[in-house]
Write a protein that holds these residues in place. Sequence first.
Motif, PDB file in Angstrom:
ATOM      1  N   PHE A 164      21.199 103.600 -90.562  1.00 30.54           N
ATOM      2  CA  PHE A 164      19.749 103.441 -90.711  1.00 30.54           C
ATOM      3  C   PHE A 164      19.504 102.367 -91.752  1.00 30.54           C
ATOM      4  CE2 PHE A 164      15.600 104.493 -92.557  1.00 30.54           C
ATOM      5  CZ  PHE A 164      14.823 104.595 -91.402  1.00 30.54           C
ATOM      6  N   LYS A 165      18.947 101.243 -91.329  1.00 31.79           N
ATOM      7  CA  LYS A 165      18.716 100.124 -92.236  1.00 31.79           C
ATOM      8  C   LYS A 165      17.343  99.524 -91.981  1.00 31.79           C
ATOM      9  CE  LYS A 165      23.583  98.747 -92.711  1.00 31.79           C
ATOM     10  NZ  LYS A 165      24.561  97.648 -92.507  1.00 31.79           N
ATOM     11  N   GLU A 166      16.648  99.270 -93.089  1.00 30.58           N
ATOM     12  CA  GLU A 166      15.338  98.618 -93.022  1.00 30.58           C
ATOM     13  C   GLU A 166      14.404  99.320 -92.038  1.00 30.58           C
ATOM     14  OE1 GLU A 166      16.098  94.544 -92.139  1.00 30.58           O
ATOM     15  OE2 GLU A 166      17.118  94.152 -94.043  1.00 30.58           O
ATOM     16  N   ASP A 167      14.358 100.639 -92.173  1.00 28.73           N
ATOM     17  CA  ASP A 167      13.485 101.488 -91.349  1.00 28.73           C
ATOM     18  C   ASP A 167      13.806 101.426 -89.866  1.00 28.73           C
ATOM     19  OD1 ASP A 167      12.079 102.371 -93.559  1.00 28.73           O
ATOM     20  OD2 ASP A 167      10.660 100.704 -93.473  1.00 28.73           O
ATOM     21  N   LYS A 168      15.025 101.070 -89.541  1.00 27.67           N
ATOM     22  CA  LYS A 168      15.425 101.028 -88.137  1.00 27.67           C
ATOM     23  C   LYS A 168      16.730 101.787 -87.933  1.00 27.67           C
ATOM     24  CE  LYS A 168      13.251  96.610 -86.949  1.00 27.67           C
ATOM     25  NZ  LYS A 168      13.492  95.221 -86.417  1.00 27.67           N
ATOM     26  N   VAL A 169      16.797 102.527 -86.836  1.00 30.63           N
ATOM     27  CA  VAL A 169      18.020 103.242 -86.494  1.00 30.63           C
ATOM     28  C   VAL A 169      18.954 102.289 -85.755  1.00 30.63           C
ATOM     29  CG1 VAL A 169      19.010 105.120 -85.134  1.00 30.63           C
ATOM     30  CG2 VAL A 169      16.841 105.464 -86.336  1.00 30.63           C
ATOM     31  N   ILE A 170      20.204 102.283 -86.144  1.00 28.92           N
ATOM     32  CA  ILE A 170      21.226 101.518 -85.442  1.00 28.92           C
ATOM     33  C   ILE A 170      22.023 102.490 -84.580  1.00 28.92           C
ATOM     34  CG2 ILE A 170      23.256 100.044 -85.707  1.00 28.92           C
ATOM     35  CD1 ILE A 170      22.110  99.183 -88.411  1.00 28.92           C
TER      36      ILE A 170
END
Length: 207
Positions: A170-176
Amino acid sequence: MKILAINGSHRKGKNTAALLRTVLEEAAAQGATTELLELTDYNIKLCTSCNKCLGKPQCSITDDDMVIVGEKLLAAEGIVLGSPVYWSNVTTLMKNFMDRTRYLHMTQNLLAGKVGAAITNAGLRHGGQEPTLRIMDYFMQAHGIHVVDSRDPAGPLTYAGVTGSLMEDFKEDKVIWRRNATDDELTVASCKQIGRTMVKLIQQLNG
Protein backbone atom coordinates in the motif's frame (compact mmCIF):
# COMPACT_ATOMS: atom_id res chain seq x y z
CA MET A 1 1.51 -42.89 -0.74
CA LYS A 2 -1.46 -40.88 -2.03
CA ILE A 3 -2.11 -37.23 -1.19
CA LEU A 4 -5.47 -35.74 -2.19
CA ALA A 5 -6.05 -31.99 -2.43
CA ILE A 6 -9.61 -30.66 -2.37
CA ASN A 7 -10.31 -27.23 -3.83
CA GLY A 8 -13.35 -25.48 -2.39
CA SER A 9 -13.10 -22.46 -4.66
CA HIS A 10 -15.96 -21.62 -7.00
CA ARG A 11 -13.30 -20.55 -9.52
CA LYS A 12 -11.83 -23.76 -10.85
CA GLY A 13 -8.14 -23.70 -11.63
CA LYS A 14 -7.48 -20.23 -10.21
CA ASN A 15 -5.56 -19.01 -7.15
CA THR A 16 -6.56 -21.66 -4.62
CA ALA A 17 -5.96 -24.41 -7.16
CA ALA A 18 -2.53 -22.95 -7.93
CA LEU A 19 -1.57 -23.04 -4.26
CA LEU A 20 -2.84 -26.59 -3.88
CA ARG A 21 -0.89 -27.65 -6.97
CA THR A 22 2.24 -26.14 -5.39
CA VAL A 23 1.73 -28.37 -2.35
CA LEU A 24 1.12 -31.41 -4.53
CA GLU A 25 4.09 -30.77 -6.82
CA GLU A 26 6.43 -30.66 -3.83
CA ALA A 27 4.85 -33.80 -2.38
CA ALA A 28 5.24 -35.54 -5.74
CA ALA A 29 8.91 -34.52 -5.81
CA GLN A 30 9.23 -36.39 -2.50
CA GLY A 31 7.70 -39.54 -4.00
CA ALA A 32 3.97 -39.13 -3.36
CA THR A 33 1.16 -39.85 -5.81
CA THR A 34 -1.13 -36.83 -5.94
CA GLU A 35 -4.56 -35.74 -7.12
CA LEU A 36 -6.33 -32.37 -7.20
CA LEU A 37 -10.09 -32.61 -6.76
CA GLU A 38 -12.12 -29.57 -7.80
CA LEU A 39 -15.43 -29.50 -5.92
CA THR A 40 -16.97 -27.54 -8.81
CA ASP A 41 -16.72 -30.75 -10.87
CA TYR A 42 -18.85 -32.75 -8.44
CA ASN A 43 -22.55 -32.80 -7.67
CA ILE A 44 -22.75 -32.96 -3.88
CA LYS A 45 -26.21 -32.50 -2.45
CA LEU A 46 -26.95 -30.78 0.84
CA CYS A 47 -27.06 -32.77 4.06
CA THR A 48 -30.70 -33.37 5.01
CA SER A 49 -29.94 -33.97 8.69
CA CYS A 50 -31.74 -37.32 8.54
CA ASN A 51 -29.28 -38.69 11.15
CA LYS A 52 -28.91 -42.10 9.50
CA CYS A 53 -25.16 -41.75 10.07
CA LEU A 54 -25.74 -41.72 13.84
CA GLY A 55 -26.47 -45.44 13.69
CA LYS A 56 -23.96 -46.64 11.12
CA PRO A 57 -21.27 -45.10 8.92
CA GLN A 58 -23.52 -44.56 5.92
CA CYS A 59 -25.16 -41.57 4.28
CA SER A 60 -28.79 -41.78 3.16
CA ILE A 61 -27.95 -39.77 0.02
CA THR A 62 -26.57 -42.17 -2.57
CA ASP A 63 -27.51 -40.52 -5.87
CA ASP A 64 -24.80 -37.84 -5.99
CA ASP A 65 -21.01 -37.67 -6.24
CA MET A 66 -20.23 -37.75 -2.52
CA VAL A 67 -19.84 -41.51 -2.83
CA ILE A 68 -16.94 -40.95 -5.24
CA VAL A 69 -15.40 -38.22 -3.08
CA GLY A 70 -15.74 -40.36 0.04
CA GLU A 71 -13.91 -43.24 -1.62
CA LYS A 72 -11.08 -40.89 -2.58
CA LEU A 73 -10.83 -39.63 1.00
CA LEU A 74 -10.62 -43.15 2.37
CA ALA A 75 -7.99 -44.18 -0.18
CA ALA A 76 -5.72 -41.19 0.48
CA GLU A 77 -3.07 -41.11 3.19
CA GLY A 78 -2.86 -37.32 3.07
CA ILE A 79 -5.60 -34.71 2.59
CA VAL A 80 -5.09 -31.03 1.81
CA LEU A 81 -8.05 -28.65 1.99
CA GLY A 82 -8.03 -25.33 0.17
CA SER A 83 -10.59 -22.54 0.27
CA PRO A 84 -10.56 -18.83 -0.45
CA VAL A 85 -11.98 -16.62 2.27
CA TYR A 86 -15.72 -15.88 2.16
CA TRP A 87 -16.65 -13.59 5.07
CA SER A 88 -13.90 -15.03 7.30
CA ASN A 89 -15.12 -18.52 6.49
CA VAL A 90 -14.82 -21.24 3.91
CA THR A 91 -16.89 -21.24 0.73
CA THR A 92 -20.31 -22.85 0.50
CA LEU A 93 -18.76 -25.60 -1.62
CA MET A 94 -16.24 -26.44 1.08
CA LYS A 95 -18.76 -26.19 3.91
CA ASN A 96 -21.20 -28.48 2.11
CA PHE A 97 -18.41 -30.98 1.51
CA MET A 98 -17.54 -30.84 5.22
CA ASP A 99 -21.16 -31.41 6.23
CA ARG A 100 -21.47 -34.43 3.97
CA THR A 101 -18.43 -36.16 5.55
CA ARG A 102 -20.52 -36.60 8.70
CA TYR A 103 -21.02 -40.31 7.97
CA LEU A 104 -17.25 -40.76 8.12
CA HIS A 105 -17.16 -39.36 11.63
CA MET A 106 -20.24 -40.02 13.76
CA THR A 107 -20.00 -43.72 14.65
CA GLN A 108 -16.26 -43.97 14.09
CA ASN A 109 -13.54 -41.71 12.73
CA LEU A 110 -12.88 -43.45 9.43
CA LEU A 111 -10.32 -40.81 8.40
CA ALA A 112 -8.41 -41.01 11.68
CA GLY A 113 -4.66 -41.41 11.37
CA LYS A 114 -4.34 -39.68 8.02
CA VAL A 115 -2.20 -36.57 7.57
CA GLY A 116 -3.82 -33.27 6.68
CA ALA A 117 -3.16 -29.61 5.97
CA ALA A 118 -5.13 -26.54 4.95
CA ILE A 119 -4.46 -23.46 2.85
CA THR A 120 -6.45 -20.30 2.28
CA ASN A 121 -6.10 -16.99 0.51
CA ALA A 122 -7.93 -13.70 0.20
CA GLY A 123 -7.72 -10.41 -1.63
CA LEU A 124 -6.71 -8.33 1.39
CA ARG A 125 -3.68 -8.84 3.59
CA HIS A 126 -5.85 -9.27 6.69
CA GLY A 127 -8.97 -10.54 4.96
CA GLY A 128 -10.13 -13.30 7.29
CA GLN A 129 -7.50 -15.90 6.43
CA GLU A 130 -6.74 -16.95 10.00
CA PRO A 131 -10.31 -17.85 11.07
CA THR A 132 -10.83 -19.63 7.74
CA LEU A 133 -7.69 -21.66 8.29
CA ARG A 134 -8.80 -22.55 11.83
CA ILE A 135 -12.16 -23.80 10.55
CA MET A 136 -10.48 -26.24 8.17
CA ASP A 137 -7.89 -27.27 10.76
CA TYR A 138 -10.59 -27.99 13.35
CA PHE A 139 -12.63 -29.97 10.83
CA MET A 140 -9.68 -32.26 10.17
CA GLN A 141 -8.77 -32.55 13.84
CA ALA A 142 -12.33 -33.62 14.63
CA HIS A 143 -11.90 -36.40 12.06
CA GLY A 144 -8.77 -37.58 13.88
CA ILE A 145 -6.44 -36.35 11.13
CA HIS A 146 -2.88 -35.32 12.01
CA VAL A 147 -2.77 -31.67 10.90
CA VAL A 148 0.60 -30.23 9.89
CA ASP A 149 1.58 -26.60 9.47
CA SER A 150 3.94 -24.76 7.15
CA ARG A 151 6.80 -24.00 9.50
CA ASP A 152 10.19 -25.19 8.34
CA PRO A 153 11.95 -26.62 11.42
CA ALA A 154 15.30 -25.53 10.01
CA GLY A 155 14.15 -22.15 8.73
CA PRO A 156 13.09 -18.80 10.16
CA LEU A 157 9.79 -18.38 12.00
CA THR A 158 7.32 -16.91 9.53
CA TYR A 159 3.80 -18.22 10.10
CA ALA A 160 2.40 -21.64 10.95
CA GLY A 161 -0.09 -21.78 8.10
CA VAL A 162 -0.67 -20.84 4.46
CA THR A 163 -2.64 -17.60 4.39
CA GLY A 164 -2.08 -16.06 0.99
CA SER A 165 -3.07 -12.57 -0.10
CA LEU A 166 -3.33 -10.74 -3.41
CA MET A 167 -2.53 -7.47 -1.65
CA GLU A 168 1.19 -6.87 -2.04
CA ASP A 169 1.61 -3.38 -0.63
CA PHE A 170 0.00 0.00 0.00
CA LYS A 171 1.72 3.16 -1.21
CA GLU A 172 0.51 6.71 -1.69
CA ASP A 173 -3.09 5.76 -0.88
CA LYS A 174 -3.09 3.04 -3.51
CA VAL A 175 -3.21 -0.73 -3.16
CA ILE A 176 -0.60 -2.65 -5.12
CA TRP A 177 -2.06 -5.98 -6.17
CA ARG A 178 -0.31 -9.20 -7.07
CA ARG A 179 -1.32 -10.81 -10.35
CA ASN A 180 -2.01 -14.11 -8.62
CA ALA A 181 -1.51 -15.86 -5.28
CA THR A 182 1.68 -17.60 -6.40
CA ASP A 183 3.45 -14.24 -6.79
CA ASP A 184 3.78 -14.22 -3.00
CA GLU A 185 7.14 -15.88 -2.26
CA LEU A 186 6.28 -16.65 1.36
CA THR A 187 3.00 -18.30 0.40
CA VAL A 188 4.72 -20.46 -2.20
CA ALA A 189 7.48 -21.43 0.23
CA SER A 190 4.87 -22.31 2.84
CA CYS A 191 2.98 -24.51 0.37
CA LYS A 192 6.17 -26.35 -0.54
CA GLN A 193 7.00 -26.88 3.13
CA ILE A 194 3.57 -28.37 3.74
CA GLY A 195 4.15 -30.83 0.89
CA ARG A 196 7.48 -31.91 2.37
CA THR A 197 6.14 -32.13 5.92
CA MET A 198 3.13 -34.20 4.91
CA VAL A 199 5.26 -36.75 3.07
CA LYS A 200 7.71 -37.00 5.96
CA LEU A 201 4.96 -37.53 8.55
CA ILE A 202 3.17 -40.11 6.41
CA GLN A 203 6.43 -42.01 6.08
CA GLN A 204 6.99 -41.86 9.83
CA LEU A 205 3.46 -43.06 10.60
CA ASN A 206 3.81 -45.94 8.13
CA GLY A 207 6.99 -46.94 9.90
